[in-house]
Design an enzyme around this catalytic site. Structure first.
Site, PDB file in Angstrom:
ATOM      1  N   LYS A 284      -5.992   1.578   2.197  1.00  0.00           N
ATOM      2  CA  LYS A 284      -6.853   0.512   1.681  1.00  0.00           C
ATOM      3  C   LYS A 284      -7.423  -0.311   2.838  1.00  0.00           C
ATOM      4  O   LYS A 284      -6.817  -0.399   3.916  1.00  0.00           O
ATOM      5  CB  LYS A 284      -6.042  -0.436   0.788  1.00  0.00           C
ATOM      6  CG  LYS A 284      -5.510   0.144  -0.496  1.00  0.00           C
ATOM      7  CD  LYS A 284      -4.680  -0.906  -1.227  1.00  0.00           C
ATOM      8  CE  LYS A 284      -4.068  -0.336  -2.506  1.00  0.00           C
ATOM      9  NZ  LYS A 284      -5.090  -0.105  -3.542  1.00  0.00           N
ATOM     10  N   ARG A 358      -0.493   6.526 -11.330  1.00  0.00           N
ATOM     11  CA  ARG A 358      -0.434   7.514 -12.419  1.00  0.00           C
ATOM     12  C   ARG A 358       0.463   8.696 -12.063  1.00  0.00           C
ATOM     13  O   ARG A 358       0.988   9.372 -12.951  1.00  0.00           O
ATOM     14  CB  ARG A 358      -1.849   7.972 -12.772  1.00  0.00           C
ATOM     15  CG  ARG A 358      -2.577   8.751 -11.706  1.00  0.00           C
ATOM     16  CD  ARG A 358      -4.070   8.779 -11.922  1.00  0.00           C
ATOM     17  NE  ARG A 358      -4.691   7.505 -11.562  1.00  0.00           N
ATOM     18  CZ  ARG A 358      -5.997   7.246 -11.660  1.00  0.00           C
ATOM     19  NH1 ARG A 358      -6.814   8.175 -12.119  1.00  0.00           N
ATOM     20  NH2 ARG A 358      -6.478   6.067 -11.316  1.00  0.00           N
TER      21      ARG A 358
END
Length: 505
Positions: A284, A358
């Site tokens: 990120k 996920r």
């Protein structure tokens, strides 16, 4: 408070209930009057405002005419009284608006903030708030009294101190008040866990907190370490946690109500527990990492819910699964293009290492489907930026393969002020998850509908179970210290899940 007491045992007021305002005022020792407060709602019913002032021995009409309190929900007017003249030193007049539960929540939040640090606070609200407004008021007072802990050399320290004692007058609904306090305290536990710095909070630390909670709440607990995760085939957790110096964990907590049998319905709650998210090899930007200590908020919510089940006399079996990993950068980090084998054998091609949530959820959901036979299966996760962009902090998307489950969760959120927004599981996007090299790919670049495709991916692991997915990426964090929220993690979803569970009989 040393160690983690400020996290797992947040400081709250001692709450009690009495039908008579006069009795509550008379019980205040004269030596305590200087630090005592009377809270009076100001709404459409003028008599409800005047009566408590009269009971205090004041000219109620004169007080109102002099201070002109607003009835706007949450508007606070403080009236100081002469020392020694009355059982309390201050009156807090707070607008209750139209008397809706939403207005009572706003008013309660204002009072919680206005009465921090006080000794005894008498709330003259029980006879006007009603059965819907009273829990909304109590929960909001508790939540707004809390502030973010501070970390000192000897551990977490509580922030602002709430009022020492709170007495609610005009009602005999002691159970409703007690349960409202329990639900709000559970949300504070979720907040505290999510606020804990990630150099303290890693998967093993979260597992230890789960053991502490289990001992105090009468829960059974099982923890998978990296060896048992590998033995049992939890490839998603191992992949995401492979690049971290602190290996992943899976925690199972079980609430078994008294008299439960094999036919008692079981709810399984699954929480995303990324204790820090760098993005992995697809790292990120620096600004994107600032709030990532709260990326385990889903697991914090699930742990807090399980901790409160016994106190709220939840009558169904509840199992919580905490999927815990740190997504870090290392030579052992999982890579784009890797194929991961999840619990149960489904293979997934990795498209983006920053879509790790996920991946860990898939393991836990597959385990729940295969081993736990859930009647209902719900996962909670700070999952997608798309959810945050779509709804901001106004509401959390809820995706479900069962309309009745979705509607029950939405209704529970309406009752607690935690708004869920139903979103479609559109099969139009499903083909975007097809992979040339594995059973699935876990992202759908260039397709759009990021929150939808994430939910569709999770659906692949729940079998035929009645399932719902709460994406709290937007509602799980607050940028401001206002209303019932402190800046940072909100614990969104804790109370709505508890209310949903309480209503199952």
């Amino acid at each position: 408070m040393p160690r983690d007491d400020a996290i797992l045992d947040p400081r709250t007021s001692a709450w009690s209930v009495t039908t008579g305002l006069e009795d509550a005022l008379a019980a205040i020792p004269p030596r305590s009057a200087e630090d005592a407060v009377l809270v009076v709602p100001v709404g459409e019913d003028a008599a409800a405002t005047l009566a408590p002032l009269t009971a205090l021995g004041l000219d109620a009409d004169l007080v109102v005419a002099t201070h002109e309190p607003s009835s706007t929900a949450g508007a606070v007017t403080t009236v100081p009284l002469a020392p020694g003249a009355h059982p309390v030193r201050r009156i807090v007049l707070v607008g209750s608006g139209d008397g809706s539960p939403r207005a009572w929540r706003t008013a309660g939040a204002a009072v919680g903030r206005a009465t921090r640090g006080r000794g005894r606070v008498v709330h003259a609200v029980g006879d006007v708030a009603g059965s819907d407004g009273l829990p909304a008021w109590v929960e909001s007072v508790v939540l707004a009294s809390w502030t973010t802990p501070r970390w000192r050399s000897d551990g977490a320290q509580a922030g602002a101190v709430p009022a020492r004692e709170v007495v609610v007058t005009g009602t005999d609904a002691s159970a409703a008040v007690e349960h409202a306090v329990v639900r709000a305290r559970a949300q504070l536990v979720a907040r505290g866990l999510a606020h804990t710095p990630s150099n303290t909070k890693n998967p093993a630390w979260m597992a230890r907190q789960a053991r502490v909670v289990a001992r105090g709440a009468g829960l059974d607990v099982t923890v998978w370490d990296e060896r048992s995760l590998r033995r049992d085939g939890f490839g998603g957790l191992l992949a995401v946690g492979g690049g971290s110096a602190t290996p992943p964990r899976l925690v199972r907590l079980d609430h078994e109500p008294v008299g439960a049998t094999a036919t008692t319905p079981r709810v399984v709650l699954v929480g995303k527990g990324i204790t820090f998210d760098t993005g992995g090899l697809q790292v990120k930007p620096a600004d994107g990492m600032l709030g990532m200590k709260t990326d385990m908020s889903g697991s914090a919510v699930v742990l807090a819910v399980l901790a409160a089940c016994r106190a709220l006399d939840v009558r169904v079996r509840v199992t919580g699964l905490l999927a815990l990993a740190e997504n870090a950068v290392d030579g052992a980090s999982y890579r784009p293009g890797d194929v991961v084998t999840h619990y149960g054998g489904t293979t997934v091609e990795i498209g983006n290492t920053d879509a790790e949530g996920r991946i860990v959820l898939a393991d836990a959901l597959a385990y729940a489907d295969a081993e736990l036979d859930p009647t209902w299966l719900v996962d909670v996760a700070t999952l997608t930026g798309a959810a945050r962009i779509a709804l901001g902090r106004v509401a959390a998307p809820v995706f479900a393969n069962d309309d009745a489950l979705r509607d029950a969760l939405v209704d529970a959120g309406t009752s607690t002020g935690e708004t869920l927004w139903p979103m479609p599981l559109s099969d139009t996007y499903r083909r975007a998850l097809d992979s040339d090299v594995a059973d699935l790919t876990h992202i759908a670049p260039g397709v759009g509908g990021g929150a939808v495709t994430a939910a569709l991916f999770l659906r692949e692991f729940v079998g035929a179970r009645r399932w719902a997915h709460l994406d709290i990426a937007g509602t799980g964090r607050s940028d401001v210290d206002a209303g019932t929220d402190a800046k940072g993690a909100t614990g969104f979803g804790t109370r709505l899940l508890l209310r949903w569970l309480e209503e199952m009989r």
